[in-house]
Scaffold this active site. Sequence first.
Site, PDB file in Angstrom:
ATOM      1  N   PRO A  13      -5.560  -7.893   0.840  1.00  0.00           N
ATOM      2  CA  PRO A  13      -6.099  -9.230   1.087  1.00  0.00           C
ATOM      3  C   PRO A  13      -6.483  -9.863  -0.248  1.00  0.00           C
ATOM      4  O   PRO A  13      -7.219  -9.261  -1.032  1.00  0.00           O
ATOM      5  CB  PRO A  13      -7.338  -8.965   1.961  1.00  0.00           C
ATOM      6  CG  PRO A  13      -7.726  -7.548   1.658  1.00  0.00           C
ATOM      7  CD  PRO A  13      -6.463  -6.832   1.315  1.00  0.00           C
ATOM      8  N   MET A  14      -5.962 -11.069  -0.500  1.00  0.00           N
ATOM      9  CA  MET A  14      -6.225 -11.732  -1.779  1.00  0.00           C
ATOM     10  C   MET A  14      -6.576 -13.190  -1.527  1.00  0.00           C
ATOM     11  O   MET A  14      -5.773 -13.946  -0.969  1.00  0.00           O
ATOM     12  CB  MET A  14      -5.011 -11.609  -2.715  1.00  0.00           C
ATOM     13  CG  MET A  14      -4.774 -10.195  -3.200  1.00  0.00           C
ATOM     14  SD  MET A  14      -3.298 -10.019  -4.230  1.00  0.00           S
ATOM     15  CE  MET A  14      -2.019 -10.016  -2.969  1.00  0.00           C
ATOM     16  N   GLN A  66      -9.409  -9.758   7.455  1.00  0.00           N
ATOM     17  CA  GLN A  66     -10.535  -9.291   6.655  1.00  0.00           C
ATOM     18  C   GLN A  66     -11.711 -10.248   6.802  1.00  0.00           C
ATOM     19  O   GLN A  66     -11.563 -11.463   6.660  1.00  0.00           O
ATOM     20  CB  GLN A  66     -10.194  -9.150   5.175  1.00  0.00           C
ATOM     21  CG  GLN A  66     -11.346  -8.471   4.432  1.00  0.00           C
ATOM     22  CD  GLN A  66     -11.135  -8.310   2.953  1.00  0.00           C
ATOM     23  OE1 GLN A  66     -11.063  -9.290   2.229  1.00  0.00           O
ATOM     24  NE2 GLN A  66     -11.050  -7.065   2.497  1.00  0.00           N
ATOM     25  N   CYS A  96     -15.356  -7.272  -2.782  1.00  0.00           N
ATOM     26  CA  CYS A  96     -15.192  -8.496  -3.574  1.00  0.00           C
ATOM     27  C   CYS A  96     -16.393  -8.713  -4.482  1.00  0.00           C
ATOM     28  O   CYS A  96     -17.534  -8.683  -4.027  1.00  0.00           O
ATOM     29  CB  CYS A  96     -15.012  -9.695  -2.652  1.00  0.00           C
ATOM     30  SG  CYS A  96     -14.753 -11.249  -3.546  1.00  0.00           S
ATOM     31  N   LYS A 135     -12.937  -2.020   3.402  1.00  0.00           N
ATOM     32  CA  LYS A 135     -12.345  -1.968   2.060  1.00  0.00           C
ATOM     33  C   LYS A 135     -13.484  -2.043   1.054  1.00  0.00           C
ATOM     34  O   LYS A 135     -14.293  -2.972   1.093  1.00  0.00           O
ATOM     35  CB  LYS A 135     -11.365  -3.113   1.833  1.00  0.00           C
ATOM     36  CG  LYS A 135     -10.635  -3.022   0.487  1.00  0.00           C
ATOM     37  CD  LYS A 135      -9.511  -4.052   0.397  1.00  0.00           C
ATOM     38  CE  LYS A 135      -8.690  -3.834  -0.879  1.00  0.00           C
ATOM     39  NZ  LYS A 135      -9.413  -4.204  -2.096  1.00  0.00           N
ATOM     40  N   HIS A 167     -10.663   0.567  -3.389  1.00  0.00           N
ATOM     41  CA  HIS A 167     -10.223   0.086  -4.695  1.00  0.00           C
ATOM     42  C   HIS A 167     -10.835   1.035  -5.724  1.00  0.00           C
ATOM     43  O   HIS A 167     -12.054   1.129  -5.845  1.00  0.00           O
ATOM     44  CB  HIS A 167     -10.708  -1.340  -4.920  1.00  0.00           C
ATOM     45  CG  HIS A 167     -10.189  -1.966  -6.174  1.00  0.00           C
ATOM     46  ND1 HIS A 167     -10.034  -3.326  -6.305  1.00  0.00           N
ATOM     47  CD2 HIS A 167      -9.781  -1.435  -7.346  1.00  0.00           C
ATOM     48  CE1 HIS A 167      -9.551  -3.599  -7.520  1.00  0.00           C
ATOM     49  NE2 HIS A 167      -9.406  -2.461  -8.165  1.00  0.00           N
ATOM     50  N   ASN A 207      -6.179   1.671  -3.528  1.00  0.00           N
ATOM     51  CA  ASN A 207      -5.841   0.348  -4.039  1.00  0.00           C
ATOM     52  C   ASN A 207      -6.279   0.262  -5.496  1.00  0.00           C
ATOM     53  O   ASN A 207      -7.179   0.959  -5.921  1.00  0.00           O
ATOM     54  CB  ASN A 207      -6.569  -0.708  -3.180  1.00  0.00           C
ATOM     55  CG  ASN A 207      -6.493  -2.118  -3.728  1.00  0.00           C
ATOM     56  OD1 ASN A 207      -7.512  -2.779  -3.862  1.00  0.00           O
ATOM     57  ND2 ASN A 207      -5.310  -2.592  -4.040  1.00  0.00           N
ATOM     58  N   ARG A 230      -1.568  -7.603  -6.583  1.00  0.00           N
ATOM     59  CA  ARG A 230      -0.882  -8.644  -7.366  1.00  0.00           C
ATOM     60  C   ARG A 230       0.602  -8.382  -7.574  1.00  0.00           C
ATOM     61  O   ARG A 230       1.403  -9.319  -7.588  1.00  0.00           O
ATOM     62  CB  ARG A 230      -1.587  -8.803  -8.715  1.00  0.00           C
ATOM     63  CG  ARG A 230      -2.877  -9.603  -8.619  1.00  0.00           C
ATOM     64  CD  ARG A 230      -3.680  -9.508  -9.907  1.00  0.00           C
ATOM     65  NE  ARG A 230      -4.254  -8.184 -10.082  1.00  0.00           N
ATOM     66  CZ  ARG A 230      -4.780  -7.736 -11.209  1.00  0.00           C
ATOM     67  NH1 ARG A 230      -4.776  -8.513 -12.280  1.00  0.00           N
ATOM     68  NH2 ARG A 230      -5.314  -6.541 -11.283  1.00  0.00           N
TER      69      ARG A 230
END
Length: 332
Positions: A13-14, A66, A96, A135, A167, A207, A230
């Site tokens: 998810p970005m 998300q 985030c 996440k 991550h 991730n 990315r």
Amino acid sequence: MKDYQRHKLSVAPMLDWTDRHCRYFHRLLSRHALLYSEMVVAEAVIHGDRSRLLGFDPAEQPVALQIGGSDPAKVAIAARAGEEFGYGEVNLNVGCPSDRVQSGTFGACLMREPQRVADCVAAMKDAVAIPVTVKCRIGVDDQDPEEALDTLADAVVAAGVDALWVHARKAWLQGLSPKENRDIPPLDYDRVYRLKARLPNLYVGINGGIKSLDEAEAHLAHVDGVMIGRTAYQEPEILASVDRRFHGDDRPDAEPRAIIEAMLPYIEAQLAAGTPVSYMARHMLGLYHGRPGARRFRQILTVEGASRSAGVEVFHRAMDTVEEIAATVAAA
């Protein structure tokens, strides 16, 4: 974990990137990769336009929503709304690092509040029948990643979480920008491997900094899933090999022209609904990455696609130009 185990590779998810147009495009490249929405704040779901925030094309499935939030009651409402819209999973953002997210007391700063995260997971599990996942990072600021990640994982496992995507970096909430937090904190893949070894019954996905399917395959020797961010966005053709490589699909990898031609009916339908070409074209700029004519392809989509009168002819012109350049290079 068994049902979730089929998800070997996902696209992260970005924010401002993985919108509905991006996901439709990515689905044409891979039938099986798990796709994620941008983070949607629970408060926005409760008070905002749900069709605009949550709407998606069924062709995007499997797709996960998300959610950003830290109030168990509110994230449960958002999760229920996501399930009603047809998402196959709801994921809580605990990774985030942006200032806006911190001011709302959610995202990576929740690494410091594992019980609150667990309460959110429990509330979401009570609200929906679809998988509830988290996440996260391996820690934030001066936290010890060994203790921080284990504590969070144990808390959400007790709450019934279906999967944990990690991550493999810390987030430095003091001193680094969100962009810097994607690159500067060192990667520690081994820390995620140790988590999986300690909790073999928990689906653990990894991730962070993964740039090829070879790297993804190496990670899958240690964890259950790999999330690419990315690179999947900037070099989307990488997704064309996912089904063959990880899911036993014997179809040949799709070529860029075939992908664009498959995308054109969607683009035409979106144009008819008033969506500008640029909203779709921006996600497709990297499709010819590394091929002759890639730069010209990006220029045509960026410049000509910005016109309010632009239509599908922009894509035809871009494809034809790439093929002309490729033919010239081959003949030289």
